[in-house]
Design an enzyme around this catalytic site. Structure first.
Site, PDB file in Angstrom:
ATOM      1  N   GLU A 164       3.686  -9.760  -1.750  1.00 12.20           N
ATOM      2  CA  GLU A 164       4.358  -9.740  -3.053  1.00 12.20           C
ATOM      3  C   GLU A 164       4.979  -8.388  -3.323  1.00 12.20           C
ATOM      4  OE1 GLU A 164       1.269 -10.613  -2.176  1.00 12.20           O
ATOM      5  OE2 GLU A 164       0.232 -11.431  -3.906  1.00 12.20           O
ATOM      6  N   CYS A 188      -3.484 -10.486  -5.316  1.00  9.06           N
ATOM      7  CA  CYS A 188      -4.526  -9.488  -5.580  1.00  9.06           C
ATOM      8  C   CYS A 188      -4.216  -8.729  -6.870  1.00  9.06           C
ATOM      9  CB  CYS A 188      -4.657  -8.527  -4.400  1.00  9.06           C
ATOM     10  SG  CYS A 188      -3.381  -7.261  -4.336  1.00  9.06           S
ATOM     11  N   CYS A 201      -1.156  -6.353  -6.827  1.00 13.36           N
ATOM     12  CA  CYS A 201       0.137  -7.052  -6.904  1.00 13.36           C
ATOM     13  C   CYS A 201       0.390  -7.567  -8.313  1.00 13.36           C
ATOM     14  CB  CYS A 201       0.186  -8.187  -5.886  1.00 13.36           C
ATOM     15  SG  CYS A 201       0.310  -7.571  -4.196  1.00 13.36           S
ATOM     16  N   GLU A 242       0.368  -4.850   7.677  1.00 13.94           N
ATOM     17  CA  GLU A 242      -0.895  -4.109   7.738  1.00 13.94           C
ATOM     18  C   GLU A 242      -0.727  -2.804   8.507  1.00 13.94           C
ATOM     19  OE1 GLU A 242      -3.823  -6.954   9.105  1.00 13.94           O
ATOM     20  OE2 GLU A 242      -3.827  -7.918   7.120  1.00 13.94           O
ATOM     21  N   ASN A 243      -1.772  -1.997   8.447  1.00 17.05           N
ATOM     22  CA  ASN A 243      -1.730  -0.677   9.076  1.00 17.05           C
ATOM     23  C   ASN A 243      -3.112  -0.331   9.600  1.00 17.05           C
ATOM     24  OD1 ASN A 243      -1.750   2.553   8.841  1.00 17.05           O
ATOM     25  ND2 ASN A 243       0.345   1.834   9.060  1.00 17.05           N
ATOM     26  N   ASN A 284       3.142  -9.655   4.313  1.00 11.93           N
ATOM     27  CA  ASN A 284       2.220  -8.525   4.358  1.00 11.93           C
ATOM     28  C   ASN A 284       2.415  -7.742   5.659  1.00 11.93           C
ATOM     29  OD1 ASN A 284       1.111 -10.881   5.528  1.00 11.93           O
ATOM     30  ND2 ASN A 284      -0.994 -10.261   5.151  1.00 11.93           N
ATOM     31  N   CYS A 341       0.971  -5.667   0.616  1.00 13.25           N
ATOM     32  CA  CYS A 341       0.914  -7.118   0.452  1.00 13.25           C
ATOM     33  C   CYS A 341       2.322  -7.716   0.441  1.00 13.25           C
ATOM     34  CB  CYS A 341       0.230  -7.484  -0.859  1.00 13.25           C
ATOM     35  SG  CYS A 341      -1.516  -7.082  -0.943  1.00 13.25           S
TER      36      CYS A 341
HETATM   37  N1  THU Z   1      -2.621  -9.970   0.919  1.00 12.67           N
HETATM   38  C1  THU Z   1      -1.372 -10.157   0.429  1.00 12.67           C
HETATM   39  O1  THU Z   1      -0.381 -10.033   1.157  1.00 12.67           O
HETATM   40  N2  THU Z   1      -1.219 -10.472  -0.867  1.00 12.67           N
HETATM   41  C2  THU Z   1      -2.251 -10.611  -1.752  1.00 12.67           C
HETATM   42  O2  THU Z   1      -2.042 -10.693  -2.959  1.00 12.67           O
HETATM   43  C3  THU Z   1      -3.627 -10.694  -1.235  1.00 12.67           C
HETATM   44  C4  THU Z   1      -3.825 -10.095   0.110  1.00 12.67           C
HETATM   45  C5  THU Z   1      -2.777  -9.589   2.315  1.00 12.67           C
HETATM   46  C6  THU Z   1      -3.251  -8.182   2.516  1.00 12.67           C
HETATM   47  C7  THU Z   1      -3.887  -8.270   3.889  1.00 12.67           C
HETATM   48  O3  THU Z   1      -2.870  -8.058   4.863  1.00 12.67           O
HETATM   49  C8  THU Z   1      -4.379  -9.687   3.996  1.00 12.67           C
HETATM   50  O4  THU Z   1      -3.746 -10.407   2.943  1.00 12.67           O
HETATM   51  C9  THU Z   1      -5.890  -9.839   3.864  1.00 12.67           C
HETATM   52  O5  THU Z   1      -6.344  -9.202   2.728  1.00 12.67           O
END
Ligand code: THU
Length: 133
Positions: free
Chosen positions: A55, A87, A90, A44-45, A42, A53
């Site tokens: 995936e 999520c 994804c 982030e920003n 993942n 994410c």
């Molecule tokens: N996140 C993922 O990388 N994949 C998912 O399917 C669920 C959430 C990440 C997004 C964010 O950076 C962190 O988890 C918390 O939500």
């Protein structure tokens, strides 16, 4: 490659996660029929909604390298007590290319559960859903 080995590939990605806001690293490893593995983490920003994410990182890496119709398994992992469930966004993105994809969902102790994507996204909307009646 065994399921556990794919899960371990995903765990190696946690070190690359960029997570200054959630402090919740996620790793992914997407395997193609020929054994090629695309990994992701993942990213982030500060504009939170722009976060991608793990995936989807792996998926867009794969599609942008010419793979799109040969995905067989994906591992999704986190250092969480609960399984690191993918999520909704994804699930939807993966469903576009591989409703039959096997999803391995792991937790901090490296144990995992295994589901076909179409069970995690039942009655999903896909390319066929766009057909005119
Ligand atoms: N996140 C993922 O990388 N994949 C998912 O399917 C669920 C959430 C990440 C997004 C964010 O950076 C962190 O988890 C918390 O939500």
């Amino acid at each position: 490659m065994t399921d556990q080995e794919l899960v371990e590939r995903a765990f190696t990605m946690l070190q690359y996660s960029y997570v200054p806001y959630s402090h919740f690293p996620v790793g992914a490893a997407l395997m193609c029929a020929d054994g090629t593995v695309f990994t992701g983490c993942n990213v982030e920003n500060s504009a939170f909604g722009s976060t991608i994410c793990a995936e989807r990182t792996a998926l867009v890496k794969a599609v942008s390298e010419g793979h799109r119709d040969d995905f067989v398994r994906i591992a999704v992992v986190g250092n969480s007590a609960d399984y690191c469930w993918p999520c909704g966004a994804c699930r939807q993105m993966l469903y576009e290319f591989a409703p039959e994809l096997i999803v391995l969902v792991a937790r901090a102790d490296h144990s995992f559960v295994r589901y076909p994507l179409h069970e995690l996204l039942a009655h999903g909307f896909g390319p066929k859903s766009l057909a005119q009646g």
